[in-house]
Design a protein around this motif. Structure first.
Motif, PDB file in Angstrom:
ATOM      1  N   VAL A   1       0.809  -1.208   0.000  1.00  0.00           N
ATOM      2  CA  VAL A   1       0.000   0.000   0.000  1.00  0.00           C
ATOM      3  C   VAL A   1       0.844   1.261   0.000  1.00  0.00           C
ATOM      4  CG1 VAL A   1      -1.866  -1.136   1.251  1.00  0.00           C
ATOM      5  CG2 VAL A   1      -0.116   0.057   2.527  1.00  0.00           C
ATOM      6  N   THR A   2       2.114   1.133  -0.245  1.00  0.00           N
ATOM      7  CA  THR A   2       3.013   2.282  -0.115  1.00  0.00           C
ATOM      8  C   THR A   2       3.626   2.685  -1.449  1.00  0.00           C
ATOM      9  OG1 THR A   2       4.813   0.774   0.464  1.00  0.00           O
ATOM     10  CG2 THR A   2       3.610   1.759   2.268  1.00  0.00           C
ATOM     11  N   ILE A   3       3.774   3.999  -1.595  1.00  0.00           N
ATOM     12  CA  ILE A   3       4.515   4.565  -2.723  1.00  0.00           C
ATOM     13  C   ILE A   3       5.705   5.323  -2.147  1.00  0.00           C
ATOM     14  CG2 ILE A   3       4.493   6.267  -4.583  1.00  0.00           C
ATOM     15  CD1 ILE A   3       1.574   5.553  -5.060  1.00  0.00           C
ATOM     16  N   VAL A   4       6.887   5.023  -2.654  1.00  0.00           N
ATOM     17  CA  VAL A   4       8.103   5.690  -2.209  1.00  0.00           C
ATOM     18  C   VAL A   4       8.560   6.640  -3.304  1.00  0.00           C
ATOM     19  CG1 VAL A   4      10.440   5.381  -1.309  1.00  0.00           C
ATOM     20  CG2 VAL A   4       8.714   3.620  -0.912  1.00  0.00           C
TER      21      VAL A   4
ATOM     22  N   VAL B   1       7.885   4.686  -6.886  1.00  0.00           N
ATOM     23  CA  VAL B   1       7.639   3.265  -7.092  1.00  0.00           C
ATOM     24  C   VAL B   1       6.728   2.746  -5.985  1.00  0.00           C
ATOM     25  CG1 VAL B   1       9.843   2.827  -8.251  1.00  0.00           C
ATOM     26  CG2 VAL B   1       9.692   2.617  -5.765  1.00  0.00           C
ATOM     27  N   THR B   2       6.039   1.654  -6.270  1.00  0.00           N
ATOM     28  CA  THR B   2       5.277   0.959  -5.242  1.00  0.00           C
ATOM     29  C   THR B   2       6.216   0.024  -4.501  1.00  0.00           C
ATOM     30  OG1 THR B   2       3.260   1.024  -6.577  1.00  0.00           O
ATOM     31  CG2 THR B   2       3.344  -0.585  -4.796  1.00  0.00           C
TER      32      THR B   2
ATOM     33  N   ARG C   1      -1.651   2.718 -10.828  1.00  0.00           N
ATOM     34  CA  ARG C   1      -0.842   3.513 -11.759  1.00  0.00           C
ATOM     35  C   ARG C   1       0.647   3.332 -11.464  1.00  0.00           C
ATOM     36  NH1 ARG C   1      -0.954  10.000 -11.718  1.00  0.00           N
ATOM     37  NH2 ARG C   1      -3.212   9.619 -11.743  1.00  0.00           N
ATOM     38  N   PHE C   2       1.027   3.416 -10.180  1.00  0.00           N
ATOM     39  CA  PHE C   2       2.443   3.318  -9.833  1.00  0.00           C
ATOM     40  C   PHE C   2       2.962   1.889  -9.960  1.00  0.00           C
ATOM     41  CE2 PHE C   2       2.017   7.584  -8.382  1.00  0.00           C
ATOM     42  CZ  PHE C   2       3.317   8.096  -8.349  1.00  0.00           C
ATOM     43  N   ALA C   3       2.066   0.913  -9.901  1.00  0.00           N
ATOM     44  CA  ALA C   3       2.486  -0.475 -10.075  1.00  0.00           C
ATOM     45  C   ALA C   3       2.653  -0.833 -11.549  1.00  0.00           C
ATOM     46  CB  ALA C   3       1.480  -1.414  -9.427  1.00  0.00           C
TER      47      ALA C   3
END
Length: 427
Positions: free
Chosen positions: A20-23, A35-36, A85-87
């Protein structure tokens, strides 16, 4: 961002869930990079450290290696589109987002946000493990987005809520009955069942008007263990790394034994049909276990090539002894109710049709006593596992001093002397 508050950060650790995280960071040209991070986890409180991993082949690897810092965004439950989207491999992941022109890119609307300085980077084979020190933290108070079993948990929860509840909860005569309610899977511990069970147990323990809990299963079985389809999805579909799987166990099924161990209200497990794998361990978490004649128990983890991940290897030897526990776990043998009684795994075996009546009778026998004394007795039994006799006696003396000053103690004595039924008020 507000100044970093370690206490607030500590209380928020439970929301850091898998997937559940975006860095985010910036590359050498100042462009936003994100990125996820499926393996994000908190590893230390003092100093506050977190880690996550990034594939060596990732296009963003160079940016994270040279930036010296990163921001972690715990997505909110309504940001599943952003997670997708980020994945994905789209080039413009930040389209439509105002991430600021300076500093680490900021994504608004998240459940929580952490700003970190990169402390270490370790070789993780085909991944690089990045450890950061949390310098700032804030939360917007939104429910986090959870990803488990091949889908987003908020969506799973909504779909589950539209049907039958995974766990039934009823209270009568100061007794709570908690019933696993997935008979079509023999009450397998799917994630929705785990969450609902933990919530029900916590609710019962927090309610001082409840003196005993009966834990049972709807239909012909108590609990068939972990949900095999979900377990398979963790590796076959989600392709979780060892760190991600570790985090899954900690944030999912291990919540049950930890919750059961913290409880002060006694729990009676009423077992009929299968109590297999994690289902056997679930029964072991209870204070009293009774079984129907058709009950079957097994520590079946080796049959699927894994170990008890829910505390079974700690619980079972304390109940039946090391030799019998080792035999059950290393052979995976199925034992019937009468053998379970001989082992000491259950205290009674009754006909299936009498199981719940007997469980309620036992619960009423418990609930007839002063509420505070019931809970203190359970805790005294539980805590005795981890202390010396001298420490145990000190604890008993302290609690005895409190209980003997309570109205319920005086009422108990008076009722015996006056040959009448006592009326306890929990005071």
């Amino acid at each position: 961002m507000a100044h970093f508050d370690p206490k607030t950060y500590r209380s928020a650790l439970g929301q850091f869930a898998t997937g559940v995280t975006i860095v985010t960071t910036r590359d050498a040209s100042g462009n936003a990079v994100g990125v996820t991070a499926n393996s994000f986890n908190s590893v230390s409180l003092d100093p506050p450290l977190v880690l996550w991993s990034l594939a060596r082949t990732a296009r963003s690897m160079a940016a994270f290696e040279q930036s010296g810092g990163f921001a972690v965004h715990v997505l909110a439950s309504d940001q599943d589109d952003l997670a997708n989207r980020f994945a994905s491999r789209t080039d413009d992941k930040f389209a439509g987002l105002d991430v600021g022109g300076e500093g680490l890119p900021r994504i608004d609307g998240c459940s929580a946000r952490l700003v970190c300085t990169t402390r270490h980077m370790y070789d993780g084979g085909d991944h690089v493990i990045m450890v950061g020190e949390v310098m700032d933290y804030e939360s917007e108070g939104k429910a986090p987005l959870l990803f488990h079993g091949g889908g987003y948990a908020d969506r799973i929860a909504r779909e589950a809520g539209a049907g039958t509840p995974p766990v039934l909860y009823a209270v009568e005569d100061r007794i709570a009955t908690i019933t696993l309610n997935r008979p079509e899977t023999r009450n397998a511990l799917a994630e929705e069942v785990i969450g609902a069970l933990v919530s029900a147990l916590e609710a019962a323990d927090a309610n001082l008007d409840i003196d005993c809990v009966i834990l049972t299963g709807e239909g012909p079985g108590f609990c068939s263990g972990g949900n095999i389809k979900q377990i398979k999805a963790l590796t076959a579909e989600q392709r979780m790394t060892p760190i991600e799987l570790e985090n899954w166990y900690k944030t999912q099924i291990q919540r049950i034994p930890l919750t059961m161990d913290r409880m002060s209200v006694p729990v009676i497990a009423a077992v009929r049909g299968h109590a297999i794998g994690a289902g056997c361990d679930l029964a072991c978490m209870a204070d009293i276990r009774i079984a129907a004649e058709d009950a079957v128990f097994a520590e079946s983890f080796l049959r699927v090539g894994i170990i008890p991940g829910d505390g079974g290897a700690w619980l079972l030897p304390q109940i039946v002894g090391l030799a019998k526990a080792s035999q059950m776990m290393l052979t995976g043998e199925f034992i019937d109710a009468h053998k379970a009684e001989r082992y000491g795994l259950v205290s009674e075996v009754v006909p299936a049709e009498a199981l719940m009546d007997r469980a309620r009778a036992l619960a009423h026998m418990v609930a007839q006593f002063p509420p505070s004394a019931i809970r203190k007795t359970k805790r005294l039994i539980k805590d005795a596992r981890d202390v010396s006799l001298a420490e145990h006696l000190d604890q008993a003396a302290i609690w005895q001093g409190v209980l003997q000053q309570m109205d319920d103690h005086r009422e108990a004595i008076d009722a015996i002397l006056e040959k009448r039924k006592p009326q306890f008020e929990g005071k």
